[in-house]
Write an enzyme that holds these catalytic residues in place. Structure first.
Site, PDB file in Angstrom:
ATOM      1  CD  GLU A 262      -2.908  -1.284   2.240  1.00 18.96           C
ATOM      2  OE1 GLU A 262      -3.097  -0.395   2.595  1.00 18.96           O
ATOM      3  OE2 GLU A 262      -3.958  -1.762   1.827  1.00 18.96           O
ATOM      4  CG  HIS A 281      -5.802   0.817   4.375  1.00 18.25           C
ATOM      5  ND1 HIS A 281      -5.488  -0.361   5.139  1.00 18.25           N
ATOM      6  CD2 HIS A 281      -7.242   0.398   5.570  1.00 18.25           C
ATOM      7  CE1 HIS A 281      -5.370  -0.892   6.253  1.00 18.25           C
ATOM      8  NE2 HIS A 281      -6.378  -0.728   6.906  1.00 18.25           N
TER       9      HIS A 281
END
Length: 528
Positions: A262, A281
């Site tokens: 990420e 997220h």
């Protein structure tokens, strides 16, 4: 006494700083620093409050010479090197419940989005199309939801799914049959779940056991047309396999809020896959959740720094602020007993048994065990505490056994520490006088009452007339004043133990002189 000092290094609700101050801490809010800047600054702080941006690496921890606790406002602690923090004696806390509802609701939203293809339908409609016939969704009513993980968040998802009239099956190694009945779910193994579920939602941490829990093989053998949601942790799904199976139709649709890396690369293969939804997220991204986790982490860290309470720690047993005052004298006793046996027992200690009897057996035993190990491991490290002592013991292959005896013996409360040595088991025991004053009551099977404090001299000798006079004269000749004199023996004329409290450290020369006295078997200087 100076106040504990806390650094908030990531952006969080400003009320967190207020809570720290109200509970007796000094706090600085300094965000956006580079790792090098943080390493330069961190040495002056007792506590570090973070979210996901700050990376607590070994380099940061090496520089954090006064750090006692790290608090993560949220559940994920991938950005903290917990084993290294443990080895440094730093407590690591998170707030696993502050964003539970928010994350569960996001998972339900993803399920609904997959069922009705909402993101793609929205995008094409806003692009000027009216593609009504292109989108044929499915109802969730009557469908089976498979939960991988039925803990705090998973159980909330189960409740919401049951409210949508879904059937829920769950795979979780720690889920009991009683808890499954309470939740209204059916407990199954993972293969059964994947063969029956129309939708799957993951709610498990990322560990060596759960990494790629949805592997290519498992996805290929799952129910055809399965729909998958992951709002937990990246790395739980084989992302390359997911792309292939979305293209083949084996997986009808997937929604990810988390990725293995990420942020993902702009050309991530899943971005071109059909029937794929993703969010950046956002599981914990609601106003309510961000306030909750910030306030909770401040409360937890302040309780630890000011009162000794331990809540939601990942590397130390929990100890509530209410428990801490009751356990404090026991932990003091336990640490002294651990220190005593560590100083007296010889060789590599492979096994240790910590036994609690009477009132001590009714208390939370983990902090007592941690205190014993902290005292014992001081023989190996001068920076040991309750956090890193179990880590150091495990590193040295030490087996730790806890025994709880609720019956009351000669003493209303007793803690006994036994280690296996090359000479056989060696045991010491202590109690609390007045429920507050630690007192040694037995050493290696010989009854003896003594305070363990300051500089002490331990002597094993033959019980014979005149010995006490000889040792007293020797210490007097060397200018050493005796504070307390404690005696114990197995039987008349047999082996005896003498514990002396003195006003200054005992030199090696005095030890040598004492060893030369008639009848002396062992002489050792002790420090508490």
């Amino acid at each position: 006494m100076s106040k504990p000092k806390v650094l908030i290094s990531d952006k969080m609700d400003p009320n967190a700083a207020r809570i720290f101050e109200e509970r007796g801490c000094d706090v600085d809010v300094i965000t956006g620093e580079t790792p090098e800047e943080l390493a330069t600054r961190i040495g002056e702080y007792d506590g570090l409050a973070i979210r996901s941006s700050t990376k607590v690496t070994p380099a940061i921890l090496d520089a954090a010479t006064n750090l006692k606790v790290i608090g993560r406002a949220g559940i994920g602690v991938d950005n903290v090197d917990i084993p290294y923090a443990s080895s440094k004696g730093v407590v690591v806390m998170n707030t696993p419940f502050g964003n539970s509802i928010t994350t569960a609701e996001h998972a339900i939203a993803m399920i609904m989005a997959l069922a009705r293809q909402i993101p793609e339908a929205n995008a094409r409609t806003q692009a000027g199309e009216w593609p009504k016939s292109a989108f044929m969704g499915v109802e969730v009513t009557g469908k089976t939801l498979g939960l991988i993980g039925a803990g705090n968040i998973g159980s909330i998802v189960a409740s919401r799914a049951l409210g949508l009239k879904m059937k829920v099956v769950a795979y979780d190694p720690f889920l009991t049959e009683e808890r499954a009945i309470e939740l209204g779910v059916e407990k199954v193994d993972l293969d059964t779940l994947l063969s029956r579920a129309d939708f799957v939602s993951l709610h498990t941490p990322l560990t060596d056991q759960t990494r790629n829990i949805l592997s290519r093989e498992r996805l290929e053998n799952a129910k055809p047309g399965i729909r998958i949601v992951n709002c937990a942790r990246g790395g739980l799904i084989d992302e390359a396999a997911l792309k292939d199976l979305l293209e083949s139709g084996q997986v009808a649709a997937a929604a990810l809020d988390v990725f293995e890396q990420e942020p993902p690369a702009s050309d991530h293969p899943l971005f071109s896959a059909p029937n794929f939804i993703c969010t950046p997220h956002l599981g914990a991204s609601t106003t309510e959740a961000q306030v909750n986790v910030a306030l909770q982490v401040a409360e937890q860290m302040a309780d630890y720094l000011v009162n000794g309470g331990v809540t939601n720690a990942l590397n130390m047993p929990s100890l509530s602020a209410e428990e801490a005052p009751k356990l404090k004298p026991y932990m003091g006793l336990a640490e002294k007993l651990g220190s005593l046996v560590g100083q007296l027992a010889h060789g590599n200690l492979e096994k240790i048994s910590i036994e609690r009897e009477g009132h001590a057996a009714e208390l939370n035993g983990k902090p007592i065990t941690g205190a014993v190990l902290a005292g014992l491991m001081k023989c190996y490290s001068d920076t040991v505490n309750m956090v890193n002592a179990p880590y150091l013991a495990k590193e040295r292959g030490m087996e730790v056994r806890e025994v709880r005896n609720s019956h009351e013996g000669v003493y209303h409360t007793l803690v006994r520490v036994t280690v296996d040595t090359s000479q056989g088991p060696r045991s010491v025991a202590g109690t609390l006088f007045g429920n507050s004053a630690p007192r040694l009551v037995e050493i290696f099977g010989i009854g003896i009452e003594a305070d363990l404090d300051g500089h002490m001299l331990y002597i094993v000798n033959e019980d014979a007339p005149g010995f006490i006079g000889r040792i007293g004269s020797l210490l007097g000749e060397n200018g050493i004043n005796i504070g307390n004199f404690n005696l114990g023996r197995r039987d008349a004329g047999g082996e005896a133990i003498l514990l002396l409290s003195v006003d200054q450290p005992i030199s090696a020369d005095v030890i040598k002189q004492a060893c030369a006295l008639e009848g002396v078997k062992v002489v050792k200087a002790l420090e508490f």
